[in-house]
Design an enzyme around this catalytic site. Sequence first.
Site, PDB file in Angstrom:
ATOM      1  N   HIS A  86       1.069  -0.871   0.052  1.00 50.24           N
ATOM      2  CA  HIS A  86       0.074   0.070   0.136  1.00 50.24           C
ATOM      3  C   HIS A  86       0.448   1.428  -0.509  1.00 50.24           C
ATOM      4  O   HIS A  86       0.525   1.975   1.102  1.00 50.24           O
ATOM      5  CB  HIS A  86      -0.698   0.486   1.314  1.00 50.24           C
ATOM      6  CG  HIS A  86      -1.586  -1.008   0.974  1.00 50.24           C
ATOM      7  ND1 HIS A  86      -1.879  -2.117   1.657  1.00 50.24           N
ATOM      8  CD2 HIS A  86      -3.411  -1.163   0.812  1.00 50.24           C
ATOM      9  CE1 HIS A  86      -2.554  -3.329   1.289  1.00 50.24           C
ATOM     10  NE2 HIS A  86      -3.972  -2.370   0.861  1.00 50.24           N
ATOM     11  N   ASN A  87       2.180   1.532  -1.068  1.00 52.69           N
ATOM     12  CA  ASN A  87       2.483   2.783  -1.573  1.00 52.69           C
ATOM     13  C   ASN A  87       2.351   3.498  -2.186  1.00 52.69           C
ATOM     14  O   ASN A  87       1.064   3.232  -2.409  1.00 52.69           O
ATOM     15  CB  ASN A  87       4.210   2.542  -0.880  1.00 52.69           C
ATOM     16  CG  ASN A  87       4.605   0.896  -2.508  1.00 52.69           C
ATOM     17  OD1 ASN A  87       3.689   0.620  -3.516  1.00 52.69           O
ATOM     18  ND2 ASN A  87       4.884  -0.644  -2.336  1.00 52.69           N
ATOM     19  N   PHE A  88       2.825   4.282  -2.890  1.00 49.96           N
ATOM     20  CA  PHE A  88       2.837   4.978  -3.820  1.00 49.96           C
ATOM     21  C   PHE A  88       2.786   4.634  -5.273  1.00 49.96           C
ATOM     22  O   PHE A  88       1.778   5.086  -6.108  1.00 49.96           O
ATOM     23  CB  PHE A  88       3.883   6.271  -3.445  1.00 49.96           C
ATOM     24  CG  PHE A  88       3.858   7.562  -4.477  1.00 49.96           C
ATOM     25  CD1 PHE A  88       2.437   8.431  -4.556  1.00 49.96           C
ATOM     26  CD2 PHE A  88       5.115   7.902  -5.376  1.00 49.96           C
ATOM     27  CE1 PHE A  88       1.985   9.403  -5.582  1.00 49.96           C
ATOM     28  CE2 PHE A  88       4.609   8.285  -6.832  1.00 49.96           C
ATOM     29  CZ  PHE A  88       3.033   9.738  -6.434  1.00 49.96           C
ATOM     30  N   HIS A 139       1.574   1.916  -5.258  1.00 50.00           N
ATOM     31  CA  HIS A 139      -0.336   1.529  -5.856  1.00 50.00           C
ATOM     32  C   HIS A 139      -1.550   2.241  -5.375  1.00 50.00           C
ATOM     33  O   HIS A 139      -1.749   2.493  -6.674  1.00 50.00           O
ATOM     34  CB  HIS A 139      -0.254   0.546  -4.037  1.00 50.00           C
ATOM     35  CG  HIS A 139      -1.900   0.595  -3.619  1.00 50.00           C
ATOM     36  ND1 HIS A 139      -2.140  -0.502  -4.892  1.00 50.00           N
ATOM     37  CD2 HIS A 139      -2.813   0.789  -3.113  1.00 50.00           C
ATOM     38  CE1 HIS A 139      -3.570  -1.038  -4.386  1.00 50.00           C
ATOM     39  NE2 HIS A 139      -3.329   0.076  -3.444  1.00 50.00           N
ATOM     40  N   HIS A 171      -6.833   7.247  -1.749  1.00 46.87           N
ATOM     41  CA  HIS A 171      -7.219   6.172  -0.958  1.00 46.87           C
ATOM     42  C   HIS A 171      -6.571   5.692   0.424  1.00 46.87           C
ATOM     43  O   HIS A 171      -6.919   4.618   1.309  1.00 46.87           O
ATOM     44  CB  HIS A 171      -7.875   5.447  -2.157  1.00 46.87           C
ATOM     45  CG  HIS A 171      -6.673   4.011  -2.408  1.00 46.87           C
ATOM     46  ND1 HIS A 171      -6.278   4.361  -3.575  1.00 46.87           N
ATOM     47  CD2 HIS A 171      -6.881   3.258  -2.154  1.00 46.87           C
ATOM     48  CE1 HIS A 171      -5.309   3.402  -3.834  1.00 46.87           C
ATOM     49  NE2 HIS A 171      -5.785   2.326  -2.634  1.00 46.87           N
ATOM     50  N   ASP A 172      -5.044   5.533   0.045  1.00 47.06           N
ATOM     51  CA  ASP A 172      -4.536   4.847   0.924  1.00 47.06           C
ATOM     52  C   ASP A 172      -2.933   5.755   1.891  1.00 47.06           C
ATOM     53  O   ASP A 172      -2.469   5.591   2.391  1.00 47.06           O
ATOM     54  CB  ASP A 172      -3.568   3.804   0.264  1.00 47.06           C
ATOM     55  CG  ASP A 172      -4.208   2.236   0.747  1.00 47.06           C
ATOM     56  OD1 ASP A 172      -5.242   2.099   1.303  1.00 47.06           O
ATOM     57  OD2 ASP A 172      -4.958   1.590  -0.631  1.00 47.06           O
ATOM     58  N   ASP A 196      -9.005  -0.389  -7.477  1.00 48.36           N
ATOM     59  CA  ASP A 196      -8.574  -1.063  -6.220  1.00 48.36           C
ATOM     60  C   ASP A 196      -7.599  -2.189  -6.904  1.00 48.36           C
ATOM     61  O   ASP A 196      -6.679  -3.054  -5.858  1.00 48.36           O
ATOM     62  CB  ASP A 196      -9.214  -0.393  -4.931  1.00 48.36           C
ATOM     63  CG  ASP A 196      -7.833  -0.899  -3.578  1.00 48.36           C
ATOM     64  OD1 ASP A 196      -7.117  -0.390  -3.638  1.00 48.36           O
ATOM     65  OD2 ASP A 196      -9.042  -0.885  -2.862  1.00 48.36           O
TER      66      ASP A 196
END
Length: 484
Positions: A251-253, A255, A291-292, A401
């Site tokens: 869940h990084n940049f 993604h 979103h994350d 997603d």
Amino acid sequence: MATKIIYFTVNGRPEQAEFPIDCPAQDVKDLFRAAAEAGPHDILKLYNTKGNIINISPQLAPNSPHSCYKLEVVAADCNSELLGSDLVVALGFDLSSMEKRLQSLEKRILTEVAETPAIVFEMKRQVESFREKLESVEHLSWLGLFKDMSEGTHKPSPFYHKRTLRKTREECEHVREKFLQMSSLEVSEEVRQYLKTPTFDNWQWEDAEIMVLLQVMYTDLDFISTFNIELDVMQQFLYEVYRRYNNIPFHNFKHCFCVTQMMYGLIWLTDLRSKMDSIDLLIMLTSAVCHDLDHTGYNNAYQINARTELALRYNDISPLENHHCAVAFEILEKTESNIFRNLSTEQFKRIREGIIKCILATDMTRHTEILNKFKALLPVFDFSNKDNRDVLMMIMIKVSDISNEARPMDVAEPWLDCLLQEFFNQQHIIDPVRKALDYYTEMEKALEREKQNWAQSEKIVKPSTLKEPEAHLESDGMTKPVNL
């Protein structure tokens, strides 16, 4: 056939371009190129009345002679001396100088060994190929010159287990500097079209380049001009977003970019621009970007079971998604990074409501609920109905997603490795097991050292030689020694 007229100036000279609404993008660019009397390799930039760069495309908003756009030729032909000096600055090396050095090296080798090695021919081929690419690309840009647009190239997945969770200040400033340098260059049409496809390969793009591509998305969907987003504010927003994504495996940049790129591609693929308001599309794209935000790699189940600060703050109700929303609006609360600052209060209220709905929809515990709502609407879906649009927007971000499985295998597989790595890091039972293993390993080593020390001491201390005692017996007046 319906046409549109665009009024603009070139070096202060008024011009106008008329073309069909469905005119190919290349034809529109050639029309502007002809008006500017520009060569095939020149770089064109079009500015609106607010000084913002806008994309030269069939989607240009019609204007009037009183609100002319401004067209500039910002570079000369690739063969000119001016562009040659610009290339040295942009690329960090002089291509002509490299060729001369290569020729000199070839002569020296010929003098010494009487033949040219194969590696020199390969180097010459690569230099010539690079020169041809520079001269043939329509827009000078790092984005496209060094990228392989073909499919099938395997990219290794990045692992973050040796990096700090939060990005360091030095790391952020380095990426920011590169981003600002690259953002002034026009992205090639090939990359722009590739960006709209579900086969896009994220693994070959660096973080600074990703930020440029995100800026392209906002530009090509006409958000920059429609919502009066200043370029420096757009760039600061993207930088803050980059800074607030953590160094974790999944869940990084990257993604964040993948989800946004799929959302962007779906908007074009399904022609949503003709079916939904621009403000709804802006909500969808910005929701994907945010979103994350500040995900730490531990899912909602972990947050709730571990009774973390987030779970307590949000009463076990979508703690991560609520946090992502909060961080997004922290960024937007700052004037210098608020891309919505020129909108009305009502517009901002609508955008805030929409972004919150979309981001909260990414909580997988709501999957069945949202999917059933969408299925119920399908037979009578109505784009003019706000409730219908809201459900569609939630579905769109959910699809984006989890869209890795829809990508080519060589792009999707590394993401699976990253996801498993993040799940593995979440099983905290591993830490005490590792500590126990280290403890017993150290004990074993200590025992082995003790044995070695004992053996060494045995060799050093030798036992003394003892004589056996003697006893004497008297017999017949004679004394005889008796060994006992």
